[in-house]
Design a protein around this motif. Structure first.
Motif, PDB file in Angstrom:
ATOM      1  N   TRP A  39       0.836  -1.199   0.000  1.00  0.00           N
ATOM      2  CA  TRP A  39       0.000   0.000   0.000  1.00  0.00           C
ATOM      3  C   TRP A  39       0.871   1.250   0.000  1.00  0.00           C
ATOM      4  O   TRP A  39       0.576   2.231  -0.695  1.00  0.00           O
ATOM      5  CB  TRP A  39      -0.969   0.041   1.178  1.00  0.00           C
ATOM      6  CG  TRP A  39      -1.683   1.349   1.187  1.00  0.00           C
ATOM      7  CD1 TRP A  39      -1.567   2.356   2.081  1.00  0.00           C
ATOM      8  CD2 TRP A  39      -2.586   1.831   0.182  1.00  0.00           C
ATOM      9  NE1 TRP A  39      -2.333   3.437   1.705  1.00  0.00           N
ATOM     10  CE2 TRP A  39      -2.974   3.128   0.545  1.00  0.00           C
ATOM     11  CE3 TRP A  39      -3.088   1.282  -0.988  1.00  0.00           C
ATOM     12  CZ2 TRP A  39      -3.846   3.891  -0.221  1.00  0.00           C
ATOM     13  CZ3 TRP A  39      -3.965   2.048  -1.749  1.00  0.00           C
ATOM     14  CH2 TRP A  39      -4.334   3.336  -1.356  1.00  0.00           C
ATOM     15  N   ALA A  40       1.971   1.234   0.735  1.00  0.00           N
ATOM     16  CA  ALA A  40       2.860   2.395   0.759  1.00  0.00           C
ATOM     17  C   ALA A  40       3.416   2.676  -0.629  1.00  0.00           C
ATOM     18  O   ALA A  40       3.583   3.846  -1.008  1.00  0.00           O
ATOM     19  CB  ALA A  40       3.999   2.162   1.758  1.00  0.00           C
ATOM     20  N   ASP A  43       0.758   4.379  -2.483  1.00  0.00           N
ATOM     21  CA  ASP A  43       0.629   5.718  -1.934  1.00  0.00           C
ATOM     22  C   ASP A  43       1.679   6.664  -2.515  1.00  0.00           C
ATOM     23  O   ASP A  43       1.388   7.824  -2.830  1.00  0.00           O
ATOM     24  CB  ASP A  43       0.743   5.659  -0.411  1.00  0.00           C
ATOM     25  CG  ASP A  43       0.190   6.884   0.262  1.00  0.00           C
ATOM     26  OD1 ASP A  43      -0.848   7.412  -0.195  1.00  0.00           O
ATOM     27  OD2 ASP A  43       0.800   7.334   1.257  1.00  0.00           O
ATOM     28  N   LEU A  46       0.551   7.576  -5.975  1.00  0.00           N
ATOM     29  CA  LEU A  46      -0.578   8.499  -5.935  1.00  0.00           C
ATOM     30  C   LEU A  46      -0.109   9.903  -5.573  1.00  0.00           C
ATOM     31  O   LEU A  46      -0.622  10.889  -6.109  1.00  0.00           O
ATOM     32  CB  LEU A  46      -1.620   7.999  -4.927  1.00  0.00           C
ATOM     33  CG  LEU A  46      -2.305   6.684  -5.299  1.00  0.00           C
ATOM     34  CD1 LEU A  46      -3.194   6.203  -4.159  1.00  0.00           C
ATOM     35  CD2 LEU A  46      -3.093   6.799  -6.583  1.00  0.00           C
ATOM     36  N   LYS A  47       0.873  10.008  -4.704  1.00  0.00           N
ATOM     37  CA  LYS A  47       1.435  11.316  -4.351  1.00  0.00           C
ATOM     38  C   LYS A  47       2.131  11.935  -5.559  1.00  0.00           C
ATOM     39  O   LYS A  47       1.976  13.128  -5.829  1.00  0.00           O
ATOM     40  CB  LYS A  47       2.421  11.163  -3.188  1.00  0.00           C
ATOM     41  CG  LYS A  47       3.239  12.391  -2.874  1.00  0.00           C
ATOM     42  CD  LYS A  47       2.709  13.120  -1.680  1.00  0.00           C
ATOM     43  CE  LYS A  47       3.603  14.263  -1.249  1.00  0.00           C
ATOM     44  NZ  LYS A  47       3.524  15.422  -2.081  1.00  0.00           N
ATOM     45  N   ALA A  85      -4.992  11.750   2.044  1.00  0.00           N
ATOM     46  CA  ALA A  85      -3.673  11.126   2.161  1.00  0.00           C
ATOM     47  C   ALA A  85      -2.932  11.609   3.400  1.00  0.00           C
ATOM     48  O   ALA A  85      -2.190  10.844   4.020  1.00  0.00           O
ATOM     49  CB  ALA A  85      -2.841  11.405   0.919  1.00  0.00           C
ATOM     50  N   ASN A  86      -3.129  12.853   3.770  1.00  0.00           N
ATOM     51  CA  ASN A  86      -2.433  13.411   4.934  1.00  0.00           C
ATOM     52  C   ASN A  86      -3.141  13.135   6.251  1.00  0.00           C
ATOM     53  O   ASN A  86      -2.601  13.442   7.303  1.00  0.00           O
ATOM     54  CB  ASN A  86      -2.233  14.919   4.761  1.00  0.00           C
ATOM     55  CG  ASN A  86      -1.248  15.234   3.665  1.00  0.00           C
ATOM     56  OD1 ASN A  86      -0.367  14.443   3.359  1.00  0.00           O
ATOM     57  ND2 ASN A  86      -1.386  16.397   3.051  1.00  0.00           N
ATOM     58  N   LEU A  92      -9.227   3.153   3.773  1.00  0.00           N
ATOM     59  CA  LEU A  92      -8.934   2.797   2.391  1.00  0.00           C
ATOM     60  C   LEU A  92     -10.107   3.176   1.491  1.00  0.00           C
ATOM     61  O   LEU A  92      -9.904   3.634   0.368  1.00  0.00           O
ATOM     62  CB  LEU A  92      -8.640   1.299   2.291  1.00  0.00           C
ATOM     63  CG  LEU A  92      -8.128   0.795   0.962  1.00  0.00           C
ATOM     64  CD1 LEU A  92      -6.860   1.520   0.543  1.00  0.00           C
ATOM     65  CD2 LEU A  92      -7.870  -0.693   1.040  1.00  0.00           C
ATOM     66  N   ARG A  95      -9.909   6.842   0.792  1.00  0.00           N
ATOM     67  CA  ARG A  95      -8.822   7.104  -0.155  1.00  0.00           C
ATOM     68  C   ARG A  95      -9.239   6.718  -1.563  1.00  0.00           C
ATOM     69  O   ARG A  95      -8.983   7.449  -2.521  1.00  0.00           O
ATOM     70  CB  ARG A  95      -7.579   6.321   0.278  1.00  0.00           C
ATOM     71  CG  ARG A  95      -6.357   6.593  -0.548  1.00  0.00           C
ATOM     72  CD  ARG A  95      -5.920   8.062  -0.347  1.00  0.00           C
ATOM     73  NE  ARG A  95      -4.842   8.412  -1.227  1.00  0.00           N
ATOM     74  CZ  ARG A  95      -3.564   8.373  -0.902  1.00  0.00           C
ATOM     75  NH1 ARG A  95      -3.210   7.986   0.303  1.00  0.00           N
ATOM     76  NH2 ARG A  95      -2.658   8.724  -1.762  1.00  0.00           N
ATOM     77  N   GLU A  99      -9.521   9.214  -4.783  1.00  0.00           N
ATOM     78  CA  GLU A  99      -8.762   8.914  -6.001  1.00  0.00           C
ATOM     79  C   GLU A  99      -9.695   8.795  -7.209  1.00  0.00           C
ATOM     80  O   GLU A  99      -9.371   9.231  -8.305  1.00  0.00           O
ATOM     81  CB  GLU A  99      -7.953   7.628  -5.835  1.00  0.00           C
ATOM     82  CG  GLU A  99      -6.809   7.744  -4.867  1.00  0.00           C
ATOM     83  CD  GLU A  99      -5.746   8.747  -5.284  1.00  0.00           C
ATOM     84  OE1 GLU A  99      -5.602   9.031  -6.490  1.00  0.00           O
ATOM     85  OE2 GLU A  99      -5.062   9.261  -4.392  1.00  0.00           O
ATOM     86  N   ARG A 143      -1.919  -1.159  -7.520  1.00  0.00           N
ATOM     87  CA  ARG A 143      -3.196  -1.558  -6.909  1.00  0.00           C
ATOM     88  C   ARG A 143      -3.419  -3.054  -7.069  1.00  0.00           C
ATOM     89  O   ARG A 143      -3.878  -3.726  -6.145  1.00  0.00           O
ATOM     90  CB  ARG A 143      -4.353  -0.786  -7.545  1.00  0.00           C
ATOM     91  CG  ARG A 143      -4.420   0.648  -7.128  1.00  0.00           C
ATOM     92  CD  ARG A 143      -5.510   1.379  -7.882  1.00  0.00           C
ATOM     93  NE  ARG A 143      -5.615   2.756  -7.438  1.00  0.00           N
ATOM     94  CZ  ARG A 143      -6.233   3.707  -8.104  1.00  0.00           C
ATOM     95  NH1 ARG A 143      -6.796   3.435  -9.263  1.00  0.00           N
ATOM     96  NH2 ARG A 143      -6.272   4.935  -7.632  1.00  0.00           N
ATOM     97  N   TYR A 146      -1.090  -4.780  -4.689  1.00  0.00           N
ATOM     98  CA  TYR A 146      -1.602  -4.631  -3.330  1.00  0.00           C
ATOM     99  C   TYR A 146      -2.733  -5.625  -3.086  1.00  0.00           C
ATOM    100  O   TYR A 146      -2.736  -6.339  -2.079  1.00  0.00           O
ATOM    101  CB  TYR A 146      -2.099  -3.192  -3.104  1.00  0.00           C
ATOM    102  CG  TYR A 146      -2.863  -3.031  -1.813  1.00  0.00           C
ATOM    103  CD1 TYR A 146      -2.195  -2.952  -0.606  1.00  0.00           C
ATOM    104  CD2 TYR A 146      -4.254  -2.988  -1.805  1.00  0.00           C
ATOM    105  CE1 TYR A 146      -2.899  -2.828   0.590  1.00  0.00           C
ATOM    106  CE2 TYR A 146      -4.955  -2.861  -0.631  1.00  0.00           C
ATOM    107  CZ  TYR A 146      -4.277  -2.779   0.576  1.00  0.00           C
ATOM    108  OH  TYR A 146      -4.979  -2.666   1.747  1.00  0.00           O
TER     109      TYR A 146
END
Length: 191
Positions: A39-40, A43, A46-47, A85-86, A92, A95, A99, A143, A146
């Motif tokens: 997942w990280a 992430d 996505l960032k 995200a923050n 999930l 998020r 997204e 994804r 994950y």
């Protein structure tokens, strides 16, 4: 049989069970950490996408100044992604919804690009669009990876005999990154 032999057999059985429990526990910890790591990785992608989108919007704005509602949608959707995200307490599902809103806004932005041939030939735009397309592919793969990792972990904590250890140490199933019904519908392109 003497008492010593029985004691040694009991100790051997206890030792084998202890080693088995430790092995299963460590295996579950490793799998749970792989879920978190996968997942990280998503992430991070996505960032990167969220950071790239303002540049893309600025290039398109220069060509399509009267399309402000689409730019507002993209900006608002990106802000929603960054906010979720923050937030360390976001789920999930939250998020995924943020997204998906950004993805839908980007569809509208791509439709604007089609209306401006000069923009499609602009080198800055082509570079940004290529980077965004590459990121989208990586996000899709991330994804999928994950969800595959979650499947393996969830299977492991539900299968016998590992489920005994998982239950003893309160391992919980991980959540899949999945689209809801609204996400599966065809986005509406509006001008």
């Amino acid at each position: 049989m003497s008492g010593w032999i029985i004691a040694l057999i009991v100790i051997a059985i206890i030792l084998v069970l202890t080693i088995w429990v430790i092995g299963m526990y460590n295996s579950l910890i490793g799998m749970r950490n792989r879920v978190g790591n996968s997942w990280a990785q998503v992430d991070v992608l996505l960032k990167q996408r969220a950071d790239l989108i303002p540049n893309l919007v600025e290039v398109v704005k220069g060509y399509a100044t009267h399309e402000s509602t689409v730019f507002e949608q993209v900006t608002k959707a990106r802000a929603g992604v960054v906010e979720v995200a923050n937030n360390p307490n976001s789920t999930l599902e939250q998020r995924a919804a943020a997204e998906q809103a950004l993805t839908n806004a980007m569809v509208n932005l791509r439709a604007i690009v089609e209306a401006y041939p000069d923009l499609k030939a602009n080198q800055n735009f082509l570079d940004l669009q290529g980077r965004l397309a590459s990121l989208e592919d990586k996000i899709a793969y991330g994804r999928q990876f994950y969800n595959d990792t979650v499947l393996k972990y969830n299977n492991r904590i539900m299968q016998v005999p590992t489920n005994i250890i998982a239950g003893m140490f309160h391992f919980q199933p991980a959540q899949y990154f999945a689209a809801d019904e609204a996400d599966r519908s065809v986005p509406q392109v509006k001008f």
